[in-house]
Design a protein around this motif. Structure first.
Motif, PDB file in Angstrom:
ATOM      1  N   ALA A  86       0.836  -1.204   0.000  1.00 45.19           N
ATOM      2  CA  ALA A  86       0.000   0.000   0.000  1.00 45.19           C
ATOM      3  C   ALA A  86       0.870   1.253   0.000  1.00 45.19           C
ATOM      4  N   GLY A  87       2.003   1.173   0.715  1.00 41.56           N
ATOM      5  CA  GLY A  87       2.917   2.305   0.725  1.00 41.56           C
ATOM      6  C   GLY A  87       3.491   2.590  -0.646  1.00 41.56           C
ATOM      7  N   VAL A  88       3.840   1.543  -1.386  1.00 45.80           N
ATOM      8  CA  VAL A  88       4.357   1.729  -2.745  1.00 45.80           C
ATOM      9  C   VAL A  88       3.292   2.338  -3.651  1.00 45.80           C
ATOM     10  N   VAL A  89       2.065   1.822  -3.553  1.00 51.28           N
ATOM     11  CA  VAL A  89       0.969   2.353  -4.368  1.00 51.28           C
ATOM     12  C   VAL A  89       0.773   3.838  -4.088  1.00 51.28           C
ATOM     13  N   CYS A  90       0.741   4.211  -2.825  1.00 48.90           N
ATOM     14  CA  CYS A  90       0.523   5.615  -2.458  1.00 48.90           C
ATOM     15  C   CYS A  90       1.688   6.492  -2.901  1.00 48.90           C
ATOM     16  N   SER A  91       2.901   5.975  -2.798  1.00 49.73           N
ATOM     17  CA  SER A  91       4.058   6.778  -3.196  1.00 49.73           C
ATOM     18  C   SER A  91       4.060   7.038  -4.705  1.00 49.73           C
ATOM     19  N   VAL A  92       3.693   6.032  -5.490  1.00 49.90           N
ATOM     20  CA  VAL A  92       3.636   6.216  -6.942  1.00 49.90           C
ATOM     21  C   VAL A  92       2.516   7.172  -7.329  1.00 49.90           C
ATOM     22  N   ALA A  93       1.389   7.068  -6.614  1.00 48.48           N
ATOM     23  CA  ALA A  93       0.225   7.872  -6.973  1.00 48.48           C
ATOM     24  C   ALA A  93       0.336   9.326  -6.534  1.00 48.48           C
ATOM     25  N   PHE A  94       1.019   9.577  -5.414  1.00 51.91           N
ATOM     26  CA  PHE A  94       0.906  10.913  -4.815  1.00 51.91           C
ATOM     27  C   PHE A  94       2.222  11.656  -4.626  1.00 51.91           C
ATOM     28  N   LEU A  95       3.362  10.989  -4.667  1.00 48.27           N
ATOM     29  CA  LEU A  95       4.620  11.657  -4.349  1.00 48.27           C
ATOM     30  C   LEU A  95       5.405  12.002  -5.613  1.00 48.27           C
ATOM     31  N   PRO A  96       6.034  13.170  -5.634  1.00 44.43           N
ATOM     32  CA  PRO A  96       6.907  13.511  -6.759  1.00 44.43           C
ATOM     33  C   PRO A  96       8.283  12.888  -6.561  1.00 44.43           C
ATOM     34  N   THR A  97       9.061  12.887  -7.638  1.00 44.47           N
ATOM     35  CA  THR A  97      10.448  12.450  -7.516  1.00 44.47           C
ATOM     36  C   THR A  97      11.249  13.544  -6.805  1.00 44.47           C
ATOM     37  N   PRO A  98      12.208  13.245  -5.946  1.00 44.40           N
ATOM     38  CA  PRO A  98      12.765  11.933  -5.607  1.00 44.40           C
ATOM     39  C   PRO A  98      12.101  11.274  -4.406  1.00 44.40           C
ATOM     40  N   TRP A  99      11.101  11.952  -3.815  1.00 44.39           N
ATOM     41  CA  TRP A  99      10.447  11.391  -2.621  1.00 44.39           C
ATOM     42  C   TRP A  99       9.759  10.082  -2.944  1.00 44.39           C
ATOM     43  N   ARG A 100       9.243   9.961  -4.181  1.00 51.09           N
ATOM     44  CA  ARG A 100       8.587   8.721  -4.603  1.00 51.09           C
ATOM     45  C   ARG A 100       9.559   7.554  -4.527  1.00 51.09           C
ATOM     46  N   GLU A 101      10.746   7.733  -5.093  1.00 48.73           N
ATOM     47  CA  GLU A 101      11.728   6.650  -5.104  1.00 48.73           C
ATOM     48  C   GLU A 101      12.226   6.335  -3.694  1.00 48.73           C
ATOM     49  N   LEU A 102      12.440   7.371  -2.885  1.00 50.85           N
ATOM     50  CA  LEU A 102      12.881   7.149  -1.511  1.00 50.85           C
ATOM     51  C   LEU A 102      11.826   6.390  -0.713  1.00 50.85           C
TER      52      LEU A 102
END
Length: 442
Positions: free
Chosen positions: A230-246
């Motif tokens: 769920a954390g990966v899904v939320c990071s891809v959907a809502f976070l910009p790079t580089p926070w998404r990758e981190l």
């Protein structure tokens, strides 16, 4: 950046290496080692990147490396997290239960990726069918549905769609492909159910008796990893790079820490080899693709392209080459063409055709998508004989190609006669399924 045709040679050689090396006995043993794949990737990719950089186009190199890093972060996190989940047990290998397995996989593929879903479900499917003599068709349909066609709904589902998101396609845009996803997967599941009933009729009574008596309830192990998913899904959907990758790296680390060794290493036989192979191969693809994309940009206005040809070209190449670079290539090509409305700079009707072709046609051969070979390898490691490369193609042409043809005629083609022909193809598929289903099990 203007480049000549010879600038695409490293890209073509990289793709041909992926397609041919695993099939040549004298090369396969060496190619399967990640260090060999990395050596080939560096040999082809570094000169291209250096040439582009020294030509003054630094942004092209940095953009390609950024996309590569995001791509590997997604695949790596999903691979690690899914490796901490295990579905244990052995239920009756009935056509209904097998079809439920595939149906669940079709949904999971868009949530945890085709690689994650395939690796999560292939062992329970094999365990469930271990008493049956005829099970190769079930593994083949697992490749069709779970490892490919199910991953059409989100950028998490299949690598081509994630590359589209990195190029500006909104995360939720792929939801618009739900009608095509539903159509293809329902037809495949109906075809599989009827085929499995026919195959069940060929089983010996002793095997069926053992299957009915050797029952162990299903048990999910490592459920905490769904939190990390769920954390990966939320990071891809809502976070910009580089926070998404981190965030994805953090979720993978959390999964590694909270998963038990029994689940990851004993039950799932976790190995770094598959993800190291992907990382090595795609480093070569992303770097050699820089000049190939520039060449296609200049060629786009000269090609006779429409929705059908975009599907055929992207799908045809995805059948014999990896579907992620195929998607990226035709995405860039379509961005040079006129048409409205546009999504991420690409006419939407072209983007639909490219997405469908790249994802769905990756199932046509073992080498069209990474999970295909992984599923085959797991099946063979458990003593299940699988078709050869050519044998699998025969299966895909017979079982999958008619479904895709019907989808193209009904959802992509415009003329009324095409819609009528598509309806006839659907009726033919259902009629064949009905004939198979009449062969009732003993």
């Amino acid at each position: 950046m203007q480049v000549s045709w010879w600038a695409i040679i490293p890209f073509v050689v990289m793709l041909l290496s992926i397609a041919i090396a695993p099939l040549v006995p004298s090369l396969a043993h060496h190619w399967e080692k990640p260090r060999t794949q990395l050596a080939v990737a560096l040999l082809l990719g570094v000169p291209v990147a250096a040439w582009v950089w020294l030509s003054g186009h630094h942004h092209l190199v940095t953009h390609a490396l950024h996309e590569y890093a995001s791509f590997i972060c997604l695949l790596g996190s999903l691979f690690i997290i899914s490796g901490g989940i295990h579905l244990a047990g052995d239920i009756k290998a009935s056509p209904r239960n097998n079809t439920i397995f595939l149906s669940v996989g079709a949904v999971l593929a868009s949530i945890i990726g085709t690689t994650g879903a395939a690796m999560l479900l292939i062992r329970p499917i094999l365990n469930t069918n271990r008493e049956r003599q005829h099970a190769a068709h079930t593994v083949i349909y697992a490749i069709f549905v779970v490892a490919n066609c199910g991953g059409l709904l989100t950028p998490l589902g299949d690598p081509p769609l994630f590359l589209g998101m990195l190029r500006g396609v909104p995360f939720t845009w792929t939801f618009t492909l739900f009608p095509e996803w539903l159509f293809v997967n329902i037809l495949l599941l109906v075809s599989y159910y009827c085929l499995d009933r026919s195959m069940l009729a060929r089983e010996d009574a002793d095997h069926l008796s053992r299957d009915a008596s050797d029952i162990t309830p299903l048990k999910l192990m490592g459920a905490v990893n769904f939190v990390w998913l769920a954390g990966v899904v939320c990071s891809v959907a809502f976070l910009p790079t580089p926070w998404r990758e981190l965030a994805m790296i953090g979720c993978a680390a959390g999964s590694w820490i909270t998963s038990t060794k029994e689940v990851r290493f004993t039950r799932n036989e976790f190995s770094w080899a598959p993800i190291l192979e992907v990382a090595a191969i795609f480093l070569g693809i992303f770097t050699t693709m820089i000049t190939a994309l520039q060449y296609l940009d200049s060629m786009a206005p000269k090609l006779p392209l429409n929705e059908i040809t975009f599907f055929l070209f992207s799908g045809g190449l995805s059948s014999v080459l990896d579907n992620a670079p195929t998607y990226a290539t035709f995405f860039e090509l379509a961005s040079q063409l006129p048409g409205d409305p546009r999504v991420a700079g690409v006419p939407e009707f072209y983007l639909v055709a490219i997405s469908l072709g790249s994802v769905l046609c990756g199932a046509m051969t073992y080498i069209g998508n990474g999970p295909n070979f992984m599923v085959r390898s797991v099946a063979e490691s458990q003593g299940r004989p699988m078709p050869s490369f050519g044998g699998y193609v025969v299966w895909s042409v017979r079982e999958l190609a008619p479904v895709l043809a019907a989808m193209v005629l009904l959802f992509i083609a415009d003329p009324l006669w095409a819609k009528a022909l598509g309806a006839l193809v659907v009726l033919a598929i259902l009629a064949r399924a009905a004939v198979r289903a009449r062969r009732l099990p003993r």
